[in-house]
Design an enzyme around this catalytic site. Structure first.
Site, short mmCIF file in Angstrom:
data_model
loop_
_atom_site.label_atom_id
_atom_site.label_comp_id
_atom_site.label_asym_id
_atom_site.label_seq_id
_atom_site.Cartn_x
_atom_site.Cartn_y
_atom_site.Cartn_z
N VAL A 121 0.86 -1.18 0.00
CA VAL A 121 0.00 0.00 0.00
C VAL A 121 0.90 1.23 0.00
O VAL A 121 1.72 1.41 0.89
CB VAL A 121 -0.95 0.01 1.23
N ALA B 282 4.48 4.00 3.11
CA ALA B 282 3.96 2.80 2.45
C ALA B 282 4.14 1.63 3.41
O ALA B 282 4.79 1.76 4.45
CB ALA B 282 4.73 2.52 1.17
N LYS B 283 3.56 0.51 3.09
CA LYS B 283 3.81 -0.72 3.87
C LYS B 283 3.45 -1.88 2.98
O LYS B 283 2.62 -1.76 2.08
CB LYS B 283 2.92 -0.74 5.11
N GLY B 284 4.08 -3.02 3.24
CA GLY B 284 3.77 -4.19 2.44
C GLY B 284 3.81 -5.43 3.30
O GLY B 284 4.23 -5.38 4.46
#
Ligand code: GLU
Length: 418
Positions: A63, A108-110
């Site tokens: 995201v 962001a992050k994943g």
């Protein structure tokens, strides 16, 4: 992770944004929606080939929440609890975090929803490289820069760098941060989050006139962040009276031998069998008698159910989102000071920024320089937040949100309307 963790995060945001009067100050921009809607959410299937030749299908996410202040930045979490809502909430907090410490990144992050710990080494590498292959065009040193988070570290970052350069033909180390030092990682990155937590505790304790030497602390989570925070507190003369990990907790009211405990766990021994300590209930750690509580595990550790029993005078949110929104007021009403996550644990992404700078220059800093600069950033950010909290008579969390939201809103407005 519950489905509505992101909705909860948004509700919180609106509450903190309210006094800033953004819609009036930035008219016709739909500014609140801008700040609470992710720029892009990528959700995908990853098919992992197991060692026995069979296939396992799982979900992967990245995201990219906001890049008004700089390229997307944030970690990768490989854990069974990962889902789109959690990844979105973590990405949201990430852009606020980079704004609080004023480093030139967005958020962001994943992650991948999988029991990563149960995979073989070869399966872990295949999964990480598959994840990278799928996202090869979406990440990059000027676009979106992943880093470690729960269950990922130097090893995974090295695999990502390797796969990405194979895919793109470009050896750009800045595509990830948190790499091994031998591949262009920064000195001090591994310890940076825990060290940053410690620096903010030093500042808060000074403001509270709570001498760290002789104080007591309980640390929930003994991974990369919890163990470093515990060690630095121990070195400062604080008695670390309780420590937990996902398997259990141990206590010693006289103070645990933290370096011994780190060595004990590193040697593969169960935390709960540490000599010179008594086992205790994992959840009891959060409400144990200690001046300082450091939740350094996952979200939602302190809820409305256990918040009334929390005894600590200072809570340092080393994890992301360890206090649920409904528990935040309960804790604040007790007069407990909370160093909010978006400030407290920002040391990791700060040294990630230093790593990215070093990669751009291919000039590497000695450890003392990294730690001094980290200290400057963390102490400077803490002092600014404490100043705003004192001026506006609000909590450190509200002040941190105000500072972050103002910075991002200003950048968003200056970008123009397209
Ligand atoms: N995963 C860490 C965090 O939540 C570090 C992110 C980074 O270094 O980009 O802040």
């Amino acid at each position: 992770m519950s489905q509505n963790v992101f909705e909860m995060a948004q509700r919180h945001f609106h509450r903190y944004a309210e006094p800033l009067d953004l819609p009036r100050r930035y008219p016709h921009m739909d500014i609140l929606s801008h700040l609470t809607t992710p720029d892009r959410s990528i959700a995908f299937r990853i098919t992992l080939q197991r060692d026995d030749g069979s296939l396992t299908v799982c979900r992967g996410y990245r995201v990219q929440f906001n890049d008004d202040r700089g390229p997307y930045k944030g970690g990768l979490r490989f854990h069974p609890m990962v889902d789109l809502a959690e990844t979105t909430a973590l990405a949201f907090w990430m852009y606020l975090k980079t704004a609080v410490v004023d480093i030139p990144f967005g958020g962001a992050k994943g992650g991948v929803s999988i029991d990563y710990a149960s995979l073989s080494l070869a399966e872990k590498e295949r999964l990480t490289k598959r994840f990278t292959l799928i996202l090869a065009n979406d990440i990059g040193p000027e676009k979106d820069i992943p880093a470690p988070d729960v269950n990922t570290g130097e090893r995974e970052m090295a695999w990502i760098l390797d796969e990405w350069r194979m895919m793109t033909g470009r050896y750009r180390r800045g595509v990830v941060t948190g790499k091994p030092v031998t591949m262009g990682g920064s000195q001090g990155r591994r310890e940076a989050t825990g060290r940053g937590v410690f620096y903010t505790i030093v500042e808060a304790a000074r403001d509270m006139k709570l001498p760290l030497a002789g104080a007591t602390a309980a640390v929930q989570g003994f991974g990369n962040v919890g163990s470093v925070s515990a060690r630095l507190l121990h070195e400062a003369g604080t008695r670390v009276v309780a420590v937990s990990n996902e398997f259990g907790a141990v206590t010693n009211p006289g103070g645990l031998d933290v370096p011994g405990l780190i060595a004990h766990v590193a040697a593969g021994n169960p935390l709960t069998e540490f000599p010179g300590s008594e086992p205790m209930g994992r959840d009891d750690l959060l409400t144990t008698e200690a001046d300082i509580l450091v939740p350094a595990a996952l979200e939602n550790a302190i809820t409305a159910a256990n918040a009334p029993q929390v005894k600590a005078r200072l809570v340092a949110e080393a994890a992301n989102g360890p206090i649920t929104p409904d528990a935040v007021d309960i804790i604040a009403d007790k007069g407990t000071r909370v160093i909010p996550d978006i400030l407290c644990n920002a040391g990791g992404v700060t040294v990630s920024y230093f790593e990215w700078v070093q990669n751009r220059q291919e000039l590497y800093w000695p450890i003392d320089e990294v730690n001094l600069r980290l200290r400057d950033v963390m102490v400077g950010a803490y002092r600014r937040v404490a100043e705003v909290a004192a001026r506006d008579k609000c909590t450190l969390r509200e002040a941190a949100y105000h500072i972050a939201i103002e910075r991002v809103a200003e950048a968003a407005a200056r970008r123009g309307v397209q």
